[in-house]
Design a protein around this motif. Structure first.
Motif, PDB file in Angstrom:
ATOM      1  N   PHE A 147       0.826  -1.193   0.000  1.00  0.00           N
ATOM      2  CA  PHE A 147       0.000   0.000   0.000  1.00  0.00           C
ATOM      3  C   PHE A 147       0.865   1.250   0.000  1.00  0.00           C
ATOM      4  N   GLU A 148       1.908   1.237   0.814  1.00  0.00           N
ATOM      5  CA  GLU A 148       2.768   2.415   0.926  1.00  0.00           C
ATOM      6  C   GLU A 148       3.481   2.716  -0.382  1.00  0.00           C
ATOM      7  N   LYS A 149       3.943   1.698  -1.095  1.00  0.00           N
ATOM      8  CA  LYS A 149       4.636   1.913  -2.368  1.00  0.00           C
ATOM      9  C   LYS A 149       3.725   2.596  -3.385  1.00  0.00           C
ATOM     10  N   ILE A 150       2.457   2.212  -3.366  1.00  0.00           N
ATOM     11  CA  ILE A 150       1.493   2.841  -4.277  1.00  0.00           C
ATOM     12  C   ILE A 150       1.134   4.240  -3.790  1.00  0.00           C
ATOM     13  N   PHE A 151       0.873   4.343  -2.495  1.00  0.00           N
ATOM     14  CA  PHE A 151       0.441   5.611  -1.903  1.00  0.00           C
ATOM     15  C   PHE A 151       1.518   6.680  -2.050  1.00  0.00           C
ATOM     16  N   TRP A 152       2.790   6.282  -1.911  1.00  0.00           N
ATOM     17  CA  TRP A 152       3.918   7.203  -1.926  1.00  0.00           C
ATOM     18  C   TRP A 152       4.137   7.838  -3.305  1.00  0.00           C
ATOM     19  N   ILE A 153       3.574   7.251  -4.338  1.00  0.00           N
ATOM     20  CA  ILE A 153       3.741   7.808  -5.684  1.00  0.00           C
ATOM     21  C   ILE A 153       3.194   9.235  -5.757  1.00  0.00           C
ATOM     22  N   LEU A 154       2.061   9.467  -5.110  1.00  0.00           N
ATOM     23  CA  LEU A 154       1.428  10.789  -5.150  1.00  0.00           C
ATOM     24  C   LEU A 154       1.294  11.450  -3.782  1.00  0.00           C
ATOM     25  N   VAL A 156       1.660  11.420   0.838  1.00  0.00           N
ATOM     26  CA  VAL A 156       2.649  11.336   1.921  1.00  0.00           C
ATOM     27  C   VAL A 156       2.234  10.280   2.943  1.00  0.00           C
ATOM     28  N   PRO A 157       2.959   9.169   3.027  1.00  0.00           N
ATOM     29  CA  PRO A 157       2.684   8.151   4.044  1.00  0.00           C
ATOM     30  C   PRO A 157       3.425   8.482   5.344  1.00  0.00           C
ATOM     31  N   PRO A 158       3.077   7.844   6.466  1.00  0.00           N
ATOM     32  CA  PRO A 158       3.742   8.121   7.737  1.00  0.00           C
ATOM     33  C   PRO A 158       5.262   7.953   7.687  1.00  0.00           C
ATOM     34  N   SER A 159       5.761   6.939   6.983  1.00  0.00           N
ATOM     35  CA  SER A 159       7.202   6.696   6.954  1.00  0.00           C
ATOM     36  C   SER A 159       7.956   7.835   6.290  1.00  0.00           C
ATOM     37  N   MET A 160       7.349   8.459   5.271  1.00  0.00           N
ATOM     38  CA  MET A 160       7.979   9.581   4.590  1.00  0.00           C
ATOM     39  C   MET A 160       8.115  10.764   5.539  1.00  0.00           C
ATOM     40  N   HIS A 161       7.059  11.037   6.294  1.00  0.00           N
ATOM     41  CA  HIS A 161       7.107  12.198   7.187  1.00  0.00           C
ATOM     42  C   HIS A 161       7.946  11.916   8.436  1.00  0.00           C
ATOM     43  N   ARG A 162       8.039  10.647   8.798  1.00  0.00           N
ATOM     44  CA  ARG A 162       8.889  10.303   9.950  1.00  0.00           C
ATOM     45  C   ARG A 162      10.345  10.661   9.651  1.00  0.00           C
ATOM     46  N   ILE A 163      10.778  10.467   8.423  1.00  0.00           N
ATOM     47  CA  ILE A 163      12.126  10.860   8.011  1.00  0.00           C
ATOM     48  C   ILE A 163      12.307  12.365   8.210  1.00  0.00           C
ATOM     49  N   HIS A 164      11.271  13.124   7.889  1.00  0.00           N
ATOM     50  CA  HIS A 164      11.320  14.578   8.013  1.00  0.00           C
ATOM     51  C   HIS A 164      11.496  15.013   9.467  1.00  0.00           C
ATOM     52  N   ILE A 179       0.198  16.979   1.628  1.00  0.00           N
ATOM     53  CA  ILE A 179      -0.776  16.078   1.010  1.00  0.00           C
ATOM     54  C   ILE A 179      -0.115  15.307  -0.128  1.00  0.00           C
ATOM     55  N   PHE A 180       0.478  16.039  -1.070  1.00  0.00           N
ATOM     56  CA  PHE A 180       1.129  15.405  -2.223  1.00  0.00           C
ATOM     57  C   PHE A 180       2.637  15.249  -1.988  1.00  0.00           C
ATOM     58  N   SER A 181       3.166  14.109  -2.395  1.00  0.00           N
ATOM     59  CA  SER A 181       4.615  13.887  -2.342  1.00  0.00           C
ATOM     60  C   SER A 181       5.298  14.305  -3.637  1.00  0.00           C
ATOM     61  N   ILE A 182       4.507  14.648  -4.647  1.00  0.00           N
ATOM     62  CA  ILE A 182       5.078  14.925  -5.976  1.00  0.00           C
ATOM     63  C   ILE A 182       5.954  16.174  -5.984  1.00  0.00           C
ATOM     64  N   TRP A 183       5.688  17.133  -5.098  1.00  0.00           N
ATOM     65  CA  TRP A 183       6.529  18.342  -5.067  1.00  0.00           C
ATOM     66  C   TRP A 183       7.948  17.982  -4.643  1.00  0.00           C
ATOM     67  N   ASP A 184       8.083  17.124  -3.639  1.00  0.00           N
ATOM     68  CA  ASP A 184       9.411  16.667  -3.216  1.00  0.00           C
ATOM     69  C   ASP A 184      10.096  15.893  -4.331  1.00  0.00           C
ATOM     70  N   ARG A 185       9.313  15.083  -5.019  1.00  0.00           N
ATOM     71  CA  ARG A 185       9.874  14.257  -6.094  1.00  0.00           C
ATOM     72  C   ARG A 185      10.369  15.134  -7.249  1.00  0.00           C
ATOM     73  N   ILE A 186       9.571  16.112  -7.635  1.00  0.00           N
ATOM     74  CA  ILE A 186       9.912  16.976  -8.767  1.00  0.00           C
ATOM     75  C   ILE A 186      11.070  17.910  -8.430  1.00  0.00           C
ATOM     76  N   LEU A 187      11.079  18.444  -7.216  1.00  0.00           N
ATOM     77  CA  LEU A 187      12.040  19.484  -6.846  1.00  0.00           C
ATOM     78  C   LEU A 187      13.263  18.950  -6.101  1.00  0.00           C
ATOM     79  N   GLY A 188      13.389  17.631  -6.018  1.00  0.00           N
ATOM     80  CA  GLY A 188      14.617  17.021  -5.503  1.00  0.00           C
ATOM     81  C   GLY A 188      14.786  17.050  -4.001  1.00  0.00           C
TER      82      GLY A 188
END
Length: 227
Positions: A147-154, A156-164, A179-188
């Motif tokens: 679920f997380e691998k799919i959810f993380w495409i667009l 923000v799952p808990p594991s992503m924000h835990r890193i933050h 809400i969206f993880s795509i900004w981090d993905r696009i902007l590095g």
């Protein structure tokens, strides 16, 4: 229990002040720009659903930019570190913000609504989903990997924000999406390859619970900054 009381205390304090000062202004701004047809969206003939979608995406992108600036600008970091000094991460962390940060954010949000010409429904939709997603990714829930691998495409799952929320500065200065993880993905600014079990939550120099009580959090922006 004590950190929950501190987090809930600052949440209640913020809510009382912000509702009195800014909530009504935001509502009135939405009504005003809609009535007077002010703002970028009101200059176009796109369908209503498209205006709502643009409002939602634009507001989330600007929140990403605002979040990044809170980490990169020393003055803003003074306020934002209140959020990051939580020594654990759960749903109560999602509302642990200094009133100063929220006040500045509210003024910016009102300005964006005026610029965009966003109506009440679009703003309300964004604010509602913002609350739910913030609670979700601060919750620390362990979700199935598939679920997380799919959810993380667009999103923000808990594991992503835990890193933050890691005490490691390189990890903390990443994963700014709400809400969206795509900004981090696009902007590095996206980081994924971190061992979740080795993440230490917090900010260097702020490890003593006795110095993270409600009154400490209120005065923290006016004390010596810790990067």
């Amino acid at each position: 229990m004590k950190r929950w009381l501190n987090n809930m205390g600052i949440t209640i304090f913020n809510s009382l002040i912000l509702k009195l000062l800014f909530a009504s202004i935001l509502v009135q701004t939405c009504l005003y720009v809609t009535d007077k047809q002010i703002g970028v969206l009101n200059l176009t003939a796109v369908p209503y659903w498209a205006k709502t979608l643009v409002t939602f995406v634009f507001m989330d992108f600007m929140l990403y930019v605002w979040h990044l600036l809170n980490h990169e600008m020393p003055f803003l970091w003074r306020f934002h570190r209140v959020h990051h000094t939580d020594l654990n991460m759960d749903v109560s962390s999602a509302t642990r913000f200094h009133i100063g940060e929220l006040a500045i954010s509210a003024v910016i949000k009102i300005s964006l609504v005026f610029f965009l010409g966003a109506d009440m429904f679009g703003v309300l939709l964004f604010e509602t989903l913002l609350v739910f997603t913030a609670q979700f990714h601060h919750s620390g829930l362990t979700v199935p990997q598939w679920f997380e691998k799919i959810f993380w495409i667009l999103f923000v799952p808990p594991s992503m924000h835990r890193i933050h929320h890691s005490v490691v500065i390189k990890q903390r200065d990443s994963n700014y999406g709400t809400i969206f993880s795509i900004w981090d993905r696009i902007l590095g600014t996206l980081i994924t390859d971190v061992d979740q079990d080795r993440i230490r939550i917090g900010v260097g120099g702020h490890y003593e619970p006795a110095k993270l009580n409600f009154h400490h959090l209120l005065v923290m922006p006016f004390t010596a900054p810790v990067k």
